[in-house]
Scaffold this motif. Structure first.
Motif, PDB file in Angstrom:
ATOM      1  N   THR A   5      18.105 -17.685  21.392  1.00  0.00           N
ATOM      2  CA  THR A   5      18.876 -16.446  21.228  1.00  0.00           C
ATOM      3  C   THR A   5      20.334 -16.638  21.614  1.00  0.00           C
ATOM      4  N   PHE A   6      20.604 -17.579  22.526  1.00  0.00           N
ATOM      5  CA  PHE A   6      21.987 -17.888  22.889  1.00  0.00           C
ATOM      6  C   PHE A   6      22.561 -18.983  21.996  1.00  0.00           C
ATOM      7  N   TRP A  11      26.400 -20.585  15.414  1.00  0.00           N
ATOM      8  CA  TRP A  11      26.826 -19.933  14.183  1.00  0.00           C
ATOM      9  C   TRP A  11      28.246 -19.388  14.313  1.00  0.00           C
ATOM     10  N   THR A  12      28.575 -18.818  15.458  1.00  0.00           N
ATOM     11  CA  THR A  12      29.936 -18.295  15.636  1.00  0.00           C
ATOM     12  C   THR A  12      30.945 -19.425  15.841  1.00  0.00           C
ATOM     13  N   LEU A  13      30.510 -20.545  16.420  1.00  0.00           N
ATOM     14  CA  LEU A  13      31.409 -21.704  16.502  1.00  0.00           C
ATOM     15  C   LEU A  13      31.857 -22.133  15.113  1.00  0.00           C
ATOM     16  N   LEU A  14      30.936 -22.122  14.149  1.00  0.00           N
ATOM     17  CA  LEU A  14      31.289 -22.500  12.780  1.00  0.00           C
ATOM     18  C   LEU A  14      32.315 -21.551  12.181  1.00  0.00           C
ATOM     19  N   ASP A  18      35.157 -10.687  19.530  1.00  0.00           N
ATOM     20  CA  ASP A  18      35.318 -10.829  20.975  1.00  0.00           C
ATOM     21  C   ASP A  18      34.632 -12.109  21.453  1.00  0.00           C
ATOM     22  N   PRO A  19      35.237 -12.811  22.409  1.00  0.00           N
ATOM     23  CA  PRO A  19      34.609 -14.047  22.887  1.00  0.00           C
ATOM     24  C   PRO A  19      33.382 -13.742  23.747  1.00  0.00           C
ATOM     25  N   ALA A  20      32.434 -14.665  23.733  1.00  0.00           N
ATOM     26  CA  ALA A  20      31.249 -14.565  24.589  1.00  0.00           C
ATOM     27  C   ALA A  20      31.463 -15.440  25.819  1.00  0.00           C
ATOM     28  N   TYR A  21      30.947 -14.981  26.950  1.00  0.00           N
ATOM     29  CA  TYR A  21      30.992 -15.784  28.171  1.00  0.00           C
ATOM     30  C   TYR A  21      29.847 -16.781  28.123  1.00  0.00           C
ATOM     31  N   VAL A  22      30.171 -18.064  27.990  1.00  0.00           N
ATOM     32  CA  VAL A  22      29.138 -19.104  27.915  1.00  0.00           C
ATOM     33  C   VAL A  22      29.298 -20.019  29.123  1.00  0.00           C
ATOM     34  N   GLU A  45      32.682 -19.585  20.848  1.00  0.00           N
ATOM     35  CA  GLU A  45      31.476 -18.753  20.870  1.00  0.00           C
ATOM     36  C   GLU A  45      31.882 -17.288  21.011  1.00  0.00           C
ATOM     37  N   SER A  46      31.498 -16.482  20.040  1.00  0.00           N
ATOM     38  CA  SER A  46      31.855 -15.069  20.094  1.00  0.00           C
ATOM     39  C   SER A  46      30.623 -14.213  20.352  1.00  0.00           C
ATOM     40  N   ALA A  47      30.876 -12.966  20.724  1.00  0.00           N
ATOM     41  CA  ALA A  47      29.812 -12.065  21.178  1.00  0.00           C
ATOM     42  C   ALA A  47      29.054 -11.457  20.003  1.00  0.00           C
TER      43      ALA A  47
END
Length: 536
Positions: free
Chosen positions: A70-71, A77-80, A107-111, A85-87
């Motif tokens: 799920t992460f 997919w958002t990296l592509l 918006d960026p995701a906190y990874v 990595e986005s939210a």
């Protein structure tokens, strides 16, 4: 050729099947150079193909994000699309599973893990698309298959035996933990792969460096001049390659740095012992004060550069998490380090935040597993479970079960742990270099986690050091098979014990495979696998 165990600190394990009635059969089988070449390459290729089948069969099942997919699948997919990595909106998994895969935000995701492992997953998404669950997992499956080949080649170099190499690869190919971690799109399989590559480079460097030390010393003694150690100290290409591999491992997960640190210390000790064996004066101080700094510079900066390169997407875009932290009011550094560019200030702050997250992670989870119980296989991770109704997913009569349980083949796992404990004793008694190298792999992958027994961690992290457990087990199998000077009875007994073990391991893998591959089975069959109450 296969080799038998010796107590030499430098020699290979030798298990050529001689001294029994197997001699005639084995001799006829490998009676020509062509057949020997076929065995030399065919054995590793066969176990690799077996690994591929077990990892690729029905790989797209289930068509649902499994555990931490799920992460990592959504991050990939958002990296592509964004380079960072986005939210995603809350509760987006059902939409993603249904093929509505473009609901991500800008918006960026906190990874809290570096991007490399997710970029590898993204390769499969780029080829097959995000609507195909096969595409989610294909990169991880290929990596897991290649790891079997690498372990086979490592074992052959370590033991000077194609037979033992094929046994090691076979055990890796059929082990459930390795199979599951190759069939779900999470990061730890990639960490294991790159750490194993680093191990292979360290093994190659050992022979390279020892040979060059000996050649340089012989040349100096022949000429009566003092040896020039400079080229030997600084030109170690396999060591540079190891730095690249460990940097790639750290670019997947920070625990890759454990392998870098462990093998860095190992190299200093090994270099000192190599100088002592050659009878060099001041062997310890030379290894620590001369070769030690050179080893550090050949290994660590390379790893750090590779690690930083894994964050390229974050650096070259403007919207990654904390990307502009230093440009916000009151955040920029002052004083001695105020000259540091803002992007690097933001990056260091992000790394510190990730560290704080990891050391403080103590959220309850039903499958959290204390590292003290990992070796006993107390709490394997259930990645996914479903109870299909009658007529659905191949269920002929409910109740049925579908499961992905990241549990090792119990026989292989417990035997490998026992073998590793024996190797600790053997290292003290015989100081064989193979034993020390194998145990360093186990120690680098396992011991650091004992500092975090209060953290939320999982049994599936053990995939990082599973290859070295299997090498330990293979070493002991070599001892059981015996050496050329053994009697016919001893050789026959060793071959029989090994054959029985491998057959039982294969039967157990067949018994467990449905629970490693989300195969629909009757509920009663699933229940037969609950050997311990903690396995449910």
């Amino acid at each position: 050729m296969v080799s038998g165990a010796t107590t030499s600190t430098t020699g290979p394990i030798d298990v050529e099947p001689r001294g029994s009635r197997l001699d005639d059969w084995w001799g006829r089988l490998l009676s020509t150079p062509g057949r020997r070449r076929l065995w030399y390459w065919g054995g590793p290729i066969l176990v690799t193909l077996l690994a591929a089948v077990l990892r690729l069969w029905n790989l797209g099942t289930p068509h649902a994000l499994v555990f931490d997919e799920t992460f990592y699948v959504k991050d990939a997919w958002t990296l592509l699309h964004h380079g960072y990595e986005s939210a995603w909106p809350a509760e987006s998994d059902p939409d993603f599973n249904a093929g509505r895969v473009n609901g991500f935000l800008t918006d960026p995701a906190y990874v809290v893990h570096p991007p490399l492992g997710k970029w590898l997953i993204a390769l499969g998404l780029g080829v097959f698309g995000a609507t195909d669950s096969f595409g989610w997992r294909i990169s991880t499956a290929i990596i897991g298959t290649l790891a079997v080949l690498i372990l086979t080649l490592v074992a052959r170099k370590l033991f000077a035996s194609t037979l033992l190499a094929v046994i090691a690869g076979f055990l890796f190919a059929i082990d459930g933990h390795a199979i599951v971690m190759s069939r779900v799109a999470i990061l730890d399989n990639s960490l294991m792969f790159f750490a194993l590559l680093g191990f292979a480079m360290i093994l190659a460097d050992r022979d390279w460096h020892a040979r060059r030390l000996a050649v340089r010393l012989d040349a100096a003694r022949s000429s009566g001049a003092s040896p020039d150690w400079g080229p030997v100290i600084w030109w170690r290409p396999w060591l540079i390659a190891a730095g690249v591999a460990f940097g790639l491992a750290a670019g997947v997960k920070w625990s890759g740095f454990y392998f870098l640190a462990g093998f860095g210390l190992y190299l200093i000790v090994v270099d000192a012992l190599a100088r002592r064996r050659l009878g060099l004066d001041a062997w310890f101080s030379a290894a620590v004060l001369k070769q030690g700094p050179a080893t550090f510079l050949l290994l660590v900066p390379v790893s750090l550069v590779v690690y930083l390169a894994s964050w390229t997407g974050w650096f070259v875009t403007d919207n990654g998490y904390y990307r502009n932290w230093a440009e916000q009011a009151g955040n920029a550094w002052t004083g001695l380090f105020s000259w540091v560019p803002s992007v690097w200030q933001s990056f260091f702050f992000y790394q510190q935040s990730i560290y704080n997250f990891h050391v403080g992670l103590a959220a309850p989870h039903p499958y959290s597993a204390n590292p003290l119980g990992w070796l006993a296989l107390i709490r394997p991770t259930s990645m996914w479970y479903d109870s299909p109704a009658t007529g659905a997913s191949g269920c002929e009569l409910a109740p049925c079960s579908q499961a992905i349980t990241s549990i090792a083949n119990p026989l292989i796992w417990w035997a490998a742990v026992a073998a590793s404990l024996y190797l600790v004793y053997r290292l003290i008694r015989t100081r064989q270099w193979q034993v020390g190298l194998i145990l360093m792999g186990v120690a680098a992958g396992y011991l650091p986690w004992l500092m975090y027994t209060e953290r939320t961690v999982f049994q599936f992290y053990t995939i990082a050091f599973l290859p070295y457990l299997l090498l330990a087990l293979t070493f002991v199998i070599g001892l059981i098979l015996g050496k050329r000077s053994d009697s016919q009875y001893e050789r026959t007994r060793g071959l029989s014990v090994t054959a029985v073990f491998l057959v039982l391991a294969t039967v157990l893998s067949a018994f467990w495979y449905p629970l490693w591959s989300a195969t629909t089975v009757p509920f009663w069959f699933w229940s037969l696998h609950s050997w311990l109450s903690t396995w449910v």
